[in-house]
Each structure stands twice: as structure tokens, then as C-alpha cells.
Design a protein around this motif. Structure first.
Motif, mmCIF file in Angstrom:
data_model
loop_
_atom_site.group_PDB
_atom_site.id
_atom_site.type_symbol
_atom_site.label_atom_id
_atom_site.label_comp_id
_atom_site.label_asym_id
_atom_site.label_seq_id
_atom_site.Cartn_x
_atom_site.Cartn_y
_atom_site.Cartn_z
ATOM 1 N N PRO A 225 0.841 -1.201 0.000
ATOM 2 C CA PRO A 225 0.000 0.000 0.000
ATOM 3 C C PRO A 225 0.872 1.246 0.000
ATOM 4 C CG PRO A 225 0.051 -0.987 2.193
ATOM 5 C CD PRO A 225 0.758 -1.941 1.276
ATOM 6 N N MET A 226 0.383 2.284 -0.664
ATOM 7 C CA MET A 226 1.195 3.493 -0.834
ATOM 8 C C MET A 226 0.658 4.654 0.007
ATOM 9 S SD MET A 226 3.723 2.617 -2.816
ATOM 10 C CE MET A 226 4.388 4.080 -3.571
ATOM 11 N N ASN A 227 -0.046 5.585 -0.610
ATOM 12 C CA ASN A 227 -0.449 6.814 0.078
ATOM 13 C C ASN A 227 -1.796 6.671 0.774
ATOM 14 O OD1 ASN A 227 1.869 7.662 -1.172
ATOM 15 N ND2 ASN A 227 1.019 9.586 -1.894
ATOM 16 N N ILE A 228 -2.058 7.598 1.708
ATOM 17 C CA ILE A 228 -3.292 7.581 2.496
ATOM 18 C C ILE A 228 -3.941 8.959 2.443
ATOM 19 C CG2 ILE A 228 -4.319 7.155 4.760
ATOM 20 C CD1 ILE A 228 -1.805 5.648 5.548
ATOM 21 N N ALA A 229 -5.257 8.982 2.177
ATOM 22 C CA ALA A 229 -6.068 10.189 2.348
ATOM 23 C C ALA A 229 -7.134 9.883 3.391
ATOM 24 C CB ALA A 229 -6.711 10.605 1.029
ATOM 25 N N LEU A 230 -7.584 10.897 4.111
ATOM 26 C CA LEU A 230 -8.498 10.684 5.234
ATOM 27 C C LEU A 230 -9.817 11.421 5.046
ATOM 28 C CD1 LEU A 230 -6.062 11.140 8.270
ATOM 29 C CD2 LEU A 230 -6.697 9.002 7.120
ATOM 30 N N ASP A 231 -10.890 10.734 5.393
ATOM 31 C CA ASP A 231 -12.201 11.358 5.569
ATOM 32 C C ASP A 231 -12.389 11.492 7.073
ATOM 33 O OD1 ASP A 231 -14.833 12.075 5.833
ATOM 34 O OD2 ASP A 231 -15.662 10.294 4.850
ATOM 35 N N TYR A 274 -8.603 13.859 -0.824
ATOM 36 C CA TYR A 274 -10.037 13.728 -0.559
ATOM 37 C C TYR A 274 -10.665 15.108 -0.445
ATOM 38 C CZ TYR A 274 -14.472 12.718 1.711
ATOM 39 O OH TYR A 274 -15.817 12.647 2.005
ATOM 40 N N ASP A 275 -11.690 15.359 -1.268
ATOM 41 C CA ASP A 275 -12.453 16.602 -1.251
ATOM 42 C C ASP A 275 -13.683 16.372 -0.381
ATOM 43 O OD1 ASP A 275 -14.091 18.773 -1.753
ATOM 44 O OD2 ASP A 275 -13.812 18.760 -3.912
ATOM 45 N N ALA A 276 -13.607 16.832 0.865
ATOM 46 C CA ALA A 276 -14.689 16.565 1.824
ATOM 47 C C ALA A 276 -15.972 17.297 1.442
ATOM 48 C CB ALA A 276 -14.244 16.977 3.225
ATOM 49 N N ALA A 277 -15.859 18.510 0.902
ATOM 50 C CA ALA A 277 -17.049 19.294 0.577
ATOM 51 C C ALA A 277 -17.886 18.635 -0.508
ATOM 52 C CB ALA A 277 -16.634 20.698 0.137
ATOM 53 N N ASN A 278 -17.233 18.017 -1.481
ATOM 54 C CA ASN A 278 -17.933 17.402 -2.606
ATOM 55 C C ASN A 278 -17.939 15.883 -2.545
ATOM 56 O OD1 ASN A 278 -18.574 19.827 -4.368
ATOM 57 N ND2 ASN A 278 -16.379 20.096 -4.055
ATOM 58 N N ALA A 296 -17.160 9.314 -3.527
ATOM 59 C CA ALA A 296 -16.892 8.704 -2.227
ATOM 60 C C ALA A 296 -18.145 8.142 -1.567
ATOM 61 C CB ALA A 296 -16.227 9.710 -1.292
ATOM 62 N N LYS A 297 -19.315 8.376 -2.146
ATOM 63 C CA LYS A 297 -20.550 7.788 -1.622
ATOM 64 C C LYS A 297 -20.831 6.437 -2.265
ATOM 65 C CE LYS A 297 -23.009 11.371 -2.873
ATOM 66 N NZ LYS A 297 -21.922 12.245 -3.385
ATOM 67 N N THR A 298 -20.589 6.330 -3.571
ATOM 68 C CA THR A 298 -20.906 5.096 -4.305
ATOM 69 C C THR A 298 -19.685 4.246 -4.608
ATOM 70 O OG1 THR A 298 -20.662 6.166 -6.467
ATOM 71 C CG2 THR A 298 -22.826 6.298 -5.407
ATOM 72 N N THR A 313 1.652 13.511 -7.349
ATOM 73 C CA THR A 313 1.084 14.082 -6.127
ATOM 74 C C THR A 313 -0.075 15.008 -6.473
ATOM 75 O OG1 THR A 313 3.263 14.032 -5.090
ATOM 76 C CG2 THR A 313 1.603 15.381 -4.016
ATOM 77 N N ILE A 314 -1.100 15.003 -5.616
ATOM 78 C CA ILE A 314 -2.262 15.876 -5.792
ATOM 79 C C ILE A 314 -2.432 16.714 -4.526
ATOM 80 C CG2 ILE A 314 -4.755 15.960 -6.179
ATOM 81 C CD1 ILE A 314 -4.539 13.193 -7.451
ATOM 82 N N SER A 315 -2.603 18.013 -4.709
ATOM 83 C CA SER A 315 -2.894 18.900 -3.585
ATOM 84 C C SER A 315 -4.187 19.640 -3.893
ATOM 85 C CB SER A 315 -1.747 19.889 -3.353
ATOM 86 O OG SER A 315 -1.938 20.615 -2.154
ATOM 87 N N LEU A 316 -5.040 19.754 -2.894
ATOM 88 C CA LEU A 316 -6.397 20.261 -3.068
ATOM 89 C C LEU A 316 -6.593 21.618 -2.418
ATOM 90 C CD1 LEU A 316 -9.499 19.684 -3.752
ATOM 91 C CD2 LEU A 316 -9.616 18.716 -1.438
ATOM 92 N N ASP A 317 -7.235 22.530 -3.142
ATOM 93 C CA ASP A 317 -7.754 23.760 -2.552
ATOM 94 C C ASP A 317 -9.158 23.418 -2.050
ATOM 95 O OD1 ASP A 317 -8.890 26.192 -1.927
ATOM 96 O OD2 ASP A 317 -8.328 27.188 -3.786
ATOM 97 N N GLN A 318 -9.293 23.235 -0.741
ATOM 98 C CA GLN A 318 -10.560 22.787 -0.163
ATOM 99 C C GLN A 318 -11.682 23.797 -0.388
ATOM 100 O OE1 GLN A 318 -11.352 19.911 1.222
ATOM 101 N NE2 GLN A 318 -9.468 18.957 1.931
#
Length: 351
Positions: A225-231, A274-278, A296-298, A313-318
Motif C-alpha cells: 500500500p502506498m499513500n493515504i487520504a483521510l475522511d 479527498y475533497d470533503a465538501a464534494n 466517495a458515496k458510491t 502528487t495531488i494537492s487540493l484547494d478545499q
């Protein structure tokens, strides 16, 4: 299995798994590639700074020359033009993280077994060496609530804990025989997660940030396993599985596998956001030269964005849902790619 063999398999062995029943028909495009910026160096990781609307990019000069001067490049978050550069001397930059509260960048120097703390305003730098002789660091994450920085070290099976106030190595969160790669921190639950590529269990090691002890281990059953994103709200972990071509969704309360989102043959997902808003998961699919977007719902892939580069790498403007993506230059066999060593800005077009 020794660590050299493990690293080889983690980097190159791709188990082909075809996406069956996981992908919906693609809707009309809701995303656009707004800008692409070429950089004069190898491109590895980046981070978006919401305070000054800048993007900071780490990557050494070509050839990994330890005698050359290296830079962190500052890009405008709007049009990606290069607005500044920060010299890090002969310390080759690879990983990068940001403490937005203190406006401090942390840069990983894998070949020098150290990280740098850089004050964005003054450009003052502090080099923080490893506590071990043969460290091999990869990921850096920041816990802004405690002003601690965590660094994964697969040379010595541990996670460094660095004090952001003093810029000193405080202690190591260790687990014998682990091969620590990905990393993330959950401030509210006082947890640090590290992915362990040591064996076929695909462990996620869970450390308590207050005690430094390893509390438990979650199994993903995908090798390396590689990277981790969190909800953080629903306490879910999203883990990229570059060898098994999936994103594994893990319940942070129980450690149970919720789902495995298969991305298709030879996709090799690496970076995640992970984009929490969407409620969207973004994954950088290295071999497929694309960014995939997952509902992330389905747990369905709803869109694929071709990058014509090797996304890392991905960086998000929340606030806006905009993502910034690094594209590396060459594939496993050294083939050139059109958008190698670039940063992309990809906008989410809200309906």
C-alpha cells in the motif's frame, strides 16, 4: 523477503486487475485543465498554500547531482506562473508538506537523511537531520493542532516526530521489520497512520501521537500500500494500491475493508486527495497517465482526466475544489512523456 526486493516490487510490479462493475458510464466533463506549467527540474511533490494562494513544488535537478544547487519553486495558484524560488542548497528536495498556521514548509531530503523547515516569509531555513544513520524517508505530514511533523522512514522502520516549535527530532514511532511508505495524521483522534509494504497483508500501522505507541494494525490485503487520504468526518481511510490497481477504503473505527475501487489494468495509483465538501476522491494513476475521480458515496469512478504525464502528487484547494497535480518525466523504461516535469491546475466546474 529483504527490503531491496520489497522496494523493487513496490515500485515496478503491477498486478493487472480489470475493473468489473466498478465504473459507471462517464458523464459530461465537469473538470477542465486550466493551466500547465513546465519546471526546470525533476518534479516530485507539491503543496497548495491557501493563505497566500501559492503552490510550492519540490524536485531535484536532473541527474540528482549532490553538488548542484536545488530549489523549491513557488507558483501562482491562479495561472501557475513561477513567482519565486527558494534555494535549498545541495540538499535534494523530494517530499514537501505545509503547516498553514505557522506558514512553514517542510521539505524531505531523502538522499541526505534530513528534512528542512523553511519559513515562507523570511526564507529562513533549519536543517533537521535523522536520528539514524541510514534513513530513507518518503512522506511528510503536519499536525497543525500540535505543531508536530511526521516523516515516514523505510530505511529504519519508523516514523519521525519533529517539534515544529524547536525544529528538532523528538522521537521515532517504531515498528520492527515494517517498510513504511505512505503517511497521514488524524489530529482529532490523535492518530498517525503509516502504510507498510513489508508483506502481502498490506498493513496500515496505527500509532497514538500522544504516547508514541502502535495501537493496532489494519490489513488491506493488497501488496505494498502506498499513500493515504483521510475522511475525518466519517473516519474512513483511502489507500492507494499501486500494485493491485485499486483504492482500498478502510473503516477507521474497526479496521474493516469497506470497499476496493478497482481502477483498471496497469493504472498504478500513487497520490491521493479527498475533497470533503464534494465527497470526491482524486487519485493520480501513474501508468495510465491520468487523474481519476471517485464518488466517495458510491465508490464509482465518475471521471478520468488525461494528463499526458506521469502524475505523482495531488494537492487540493478545499475552498474551491481545484486540484494541483505534479507530472513526472519518464516511465519505467525511460520513455519520454509530453507533459513530464509539469504542474497542472485542474478546476472543478460546479453545476
Amino acid at each position: 523477503m529483504n527490503k531491496r526486493t520489497t522496494l523493487f516490487l513496490c515500485a515496478f510490479a503491477l498486478q493487472g486487475l480489470i475493473a468489473l462493475g466498478q465504473e459507471q458510464d462517464m458523464p459530461d466533463m465537469n473538470y477542465e485543465i486550466a493551466h500547465t506549467q513546465k519546471l526546470p527540474n525533476e518534479v516530485y511533490q507539491l503543496v497548495y498554500n491557501p493563505t497566500n494562494h501559492k503552490v510550492y513544488v519540490a524536485g531535484p535537478k536532473k541527474g540528482f547531482n549532490r553538488e548542484a544547487e536545488n530549489f523549491i519553486y513557488e507558483l501562482d495558484g491562479g495561472d501557475l506562473r513561477i513567482t519565486d524560488s527558494i534555494s535549498v542548497g545541495k540538499n535534494l528536495p523530494f517530499g514537501i508538506a505545509l503547516n498553514n498556521k505557522t506558514q512553514t514548509l517542510y521539505v524531505g531530503h531523502s538522499l541526505q537523511n534530513a528534512i528542512s523547515a523553511i519559513d515562507i516569509q523570511s526564507k529562513k531555513q533549519t536543517l533537521i537531520p535523522s536520528a539514524h544513520a541510514k534513513s530513507k524517508i518518503r512522506e511528510l505530514v503536519v499536525d497543525e493542532s500540535t505543531n508536530k511533523i511526521y516523516v515516514s522512514d523505510h530505511g529504519n522502520p519508523s516514523i519521525w516526530q519533529v517539534d515544529g516549535k524547536t525544529n528538532k527530532h523528538e522521537k521515532s514511532l517504531s515498528h520492527d521489520k515494517a517498510y513504511l511508505l505512505g503517511l497521514n495524521v488524524d489530529s482529532q483522534r490523535q492518530r498517525v497512520y503509516g502504510t507498510d509494504g513489508q508483506d502481502m497483508k498490506g498493513n496500515i500501522l496505527v500509532f497514538n501521537t500522544a504516547t508514541g505507541e502502535m495501537e493496532k494494525s489494519f490489513q488491506t490485503w493488497s501488496y505494498c500500500p502506498m499513500n493515504i487520504a483521510l475522511d475525518l468526518k466519517a473516519n474512513r481511510l483511502f489507500v492507494s494500491q499501486s500494485n493491485d490497481n485499486n483504492i482500498t477504503v478502510v473503516d477507521g473505527n474497526t479496521g474493516n475493508i469497506v470497499d476496493k475501487v478497482y481502477l483498471g489494468y496497469d493504472t498504478s495509483p500513487i497520490g491521493l486527495a479527498y475533497d470533503a465538501a464534494n465527497e470526491l476522491i482524486y487519485t493520480a494513476n501513474r501508468s495510465k497517465q491520468e487523474v481519476a475521480i471517485i464518488d466517495a458515496k458510491t465508490y464509482k469512478v465518475i471521471e478520468r482526466i488525461p494528463t499526458e504525464g506521469l502524475p505523482n502528487t495531488i494537492s487540493l484547494d478545499q475552498k474551491t475544489g481545484t486540484i494541483y497535480v505534479t507530472n513526472k518525466e519518464a516511465g519505467r523504461n525511460g520513455e519520454p512523456v509530453e507533459n513530464g516535469n509539469t504542474v497542472m491546475k485542474i478546476n472543478y466546474k460546479r453545476g
